[in-house]
Scaffold this active site. Structure first.
Site, PDB file in Angstrom:
ATOM      1  N   SER B 101     -10.682 107.026 -43.506  1.00 44.03           N
ATOM      2  CA  SER B 101      -9.756 108.145 -43.605  1.00 44.03           C
ATOM      3  C   SER B 101      -8.675 107.874 -42.576  1.00 44.03           C
ATOM      4  CB  SER B 101     -10.466 109.459 -43.374  1.00 44.03           C
ATOM      5  OG  SER B 101     -11.456 109.302 -42.396  1.00 44.03           O
ATOM      6  N   CYS B 102      -8.206 108.891 -41.866  1.00 41.67           N
ATOM      7  CA  CYS B 102      -7.164 108.533 -40.901  1.00 41.67           C
ATOM      8  C   CYS B 102      -7.675 108.711 -39.493  1.00 41.67           C
ATOM      9  CB  CYS B 102      -5.881 109.272 -41.183  1.00 41.67           C
ATOM     10  SG  CYS B 102      -5.973 111.003 -40.811  1.00 41.67           S
TER      11      CYS B 102
END
Ligand SMILES: Cc1cc2nc3c(=O)[nH]c(=O)nc-3n(C[C@H](O)[C@H](O)[C@H](O)COP(=O)(O)OP(=O)(O)OC[C@H]3O[C@@H](n4cnc5c(N)ncnc54)[C@H](O)[C@@H]3O)c2cc1C
Lengths: 420, 103
Positions: B101-102
């Site tokens: 994800s981030c």
């Protein structure tokens, strides 16, 4: 003469035109850019428009303003690429031949991907701030809004500037406090990820922010549909969240032109080598910025680092040399936290966000992973840097395209190979 | 990094409990990880798990969307099989890394 063709004159395309104009021989190469727009938008500014911190006119300039005289700009919609014939077809019927092609068509929101989102409530109760129009409409809405349940929401990953929704929630908190109506607004942050910050280091340092600002978190929420009658968003697992005002970041997709050309993944992102930025579509096709499928953040700062590496690789490609696999996913972004403060984070493919100072080791003046007023000034200065240096392809002093380790608290135990 | 023992085998895991190496995985290990996630594995679950492992070997990044389009399960069914965070849970059981994800 040979043709260097760049598709898209946004942040990345404009930077590449400037870099290549300085590097390619004008006797041998024509450089052409194609874009459908007349305006270059400073997209990071869209975050500030809803809160009236920036006026709409501060985030737009004429698209040709940043394009060197030797480069031709064609204002037209791109229909498709024919990779076998090395040709690009435009909507007006024009055909362009190329020797080297750079895809820089970015990503845009696709609210039609979610059932019920793009109905008659779109831009009435349901807004985006990822487009110029969306940000402006939301500003008008917030100016008269009487309060209620504000839901700030991400539909699915990846999205460009992944921290922008969180920044929106923080700025909303400040905005309503300043309007003396914070007690009439319930702010909820809804994300498909398992937290507001998902990397252990960042969540440890920043987990307090949501609590301090009284923002409710709903993680692991994968939206299935919007029920506009009952003002509820519903996820695949059956979870429901009610809203009075829904500020969402719809699914981000690459341009349909990519799909029409017969490549791209299921979100129309172009398959690209994450180290060299050459596409896997064909050797003479390169891609940069938000349009690629590489696992780096989709951000202007990332595109800036990519542009320096892609320029080198295109020069090498033209000379028949092997390409450098040197892009390390370096990202560097400011996160507004409201009340005149911001955070700065610095990370890459393998290195988590670190603490320390930036850009000068031990000096800063910007502190990493900590809130400060100086970082907020840095974020605002980014607009000036963007218009005056970044898109003109000028190197930003002290900031290297590879993530530097000095002055940062890097844990040595899981030292990634890519950091030099 | 931590070491954990599943079905009598010691395996290297990340701090969040994802296997470091798919090569160390076998079905009994998968079954025990599934128990930790309160999931009773059925043939349909295994079908999804082997799809995830195949994609991982091909180097394809997995998303909920791509699984919905895989023809193996719909997103709705994926949630029924692995409630709450389906991609995270299924990846853990499959012995592949946590989905990216981030920050
Ligand atoms: C709200 C928000 C906040 C952000 N904040 C930050 C930040 O703080 N820091 C940061 O670094 N980044 C930030 N970003 C991200 C940054 O703006 C983008 O990553 C960057 O603009 C990407 O550049 P690009 O050239 O790849 O795409 P773009 O700049 O989007 O350019 C793509 C261009 O291609 C053109 N195009 C596409 N398809 C076609 C077609 N078929 N025919 C003709 N032309 C076409 C478009 O018109 C456009 O001009 C933010 C973005 C948003 C939306």
């Amino acid at each position: 003469m040979k043709n260097m063709l760049i598709l898209g004159a946004g942040t990345s395309g404009t930077m590449m035109a400037n870099h290549l104009n300085n590097r390619l021989s004008h006797d041998e190469w024509n450089i052409t850019l194609v874009d459908k727009e007349e305006t270059h938008y400073y997209q990071p500014g869209f975050l500030f428009i809803p809160f009236d911190i920036y006026k709409p006119k501060q985030v737009k300039k004429s698209i040709d303003k940043f394009i060197p005289n030797n480069v031709s700009l064609i204002r037209e919609k791109i229909n498709k690429i024919d990779k076998d014939q090395n040709k690009v077809f435009l909507q007006n019927g024009l055909e362009l031949n190329y020797d080297v092609l750079i895809i820089a068509t970015g990503t845009d929101i696709a609210p039609d991907e979610i059932e019920g989102m793009l109905g008659d409530k779109w831009q009435k109760d349901i807004f985006d701030f990822y487009t110029y129009e969306g940000a402006k409409n939301l500003r008008n809405k917030l100016a008269n809004w009487k309060g209620g349940k504000l839901v700030v929401h991400i539909c699915e990953m990846p999205i460009k500037c992944p921290v922008a929704p969180l920044e929106f929630a923080f700025l909303a908190d400040s905005f309503f406090i300043n309007k003396k109506m914070r007690d009439q607004v319930e702010i909820t942050f809804v994300t498909p990820m398992d937290g507001a910050f998902t990397k252990p280091k960042a969540s440890k340092e920043l987990g307090y922010l949501l609590e301090d600002k009284n923002i409710k978190l709903v993680p692991n929420f994968n939206i299935e549909r919007v029920d506009t009658e009952n003002k509820t968003i519903i996820d695949y697992g059956g979870q429901e969240v009610e809203y009075d005002l829904l500020v969402t970041v719809p699914t981000n997709k690459g341009d349909e032109m990519v799909a029409r050309s017969g490549f791209g993944d299921d979100l129309n992102f172009v398959p690209t080598n994450k180290g060299t930025l050459q596409t896997t579509v064909k050797d003479n096709i390169f891609a940069i910025g938000d349009a690629t499928n590489i696992p780096a953040s989709k951000a202007g700062s990332v595109a800036h680092f990519e542009a320096e590496i892609l320029t080198e690789n295109i020069m090498r490609y033209i000379k028949g040399e092997t390409l450098n696999e040197t892009f390390d996913g370096h990202a560097n972004c400011f996160i507004e936290t409201g009340h005149g403060k911001a955070l700065l984070i610095d990370f890459n493919y393998t290195q988590e966000p670190v603490t320390g100072v930036f850009p000068l080791p031990n000096v800063g003046p910007l502190s990493l992973l900590k809130e400060s007023h100086m970082n907020h000034m840095g974020k605002l200065a980014f607009k000036w840097i963007y218009w005056n240096m970044l898109i003109k392809g000028r190197h930003i002093p002290f900031v290297s395209s590879h993530m530097s380790k000095s002055g940062k608290d890097i844990e040595v135990k899981n030292e990634p190979e890519l950091i030099k | 990094m931590i070491e954990k023992t599943y079905a009598g085998t010691a395996v290297a895991c990340t701090d969040e409990g994802y296997l470091q190496e798919l090569a160390q995985w076998n079905k009994s290990i998968g079954t025990e990880i599934a128990k930790e996630e309160s999931i009773d594995m059925t043939p349909k679950h295994w079908e999804v798990i082997s799809y995830l492992q195949d994609q991982n070997k091909k180097g394809t990044a997995l998303t909920i969307r791509s699984i919905g389009k895989s023809g193996v399960v719909s997103i709705k069914e994926f949630y029924e099989l692995f409630p709450e965070g389906p991609l995270k849970k299924a990846s853990r059981i499959a012995g592949i890394p946590k989905p990216v994800s981030c920050i």
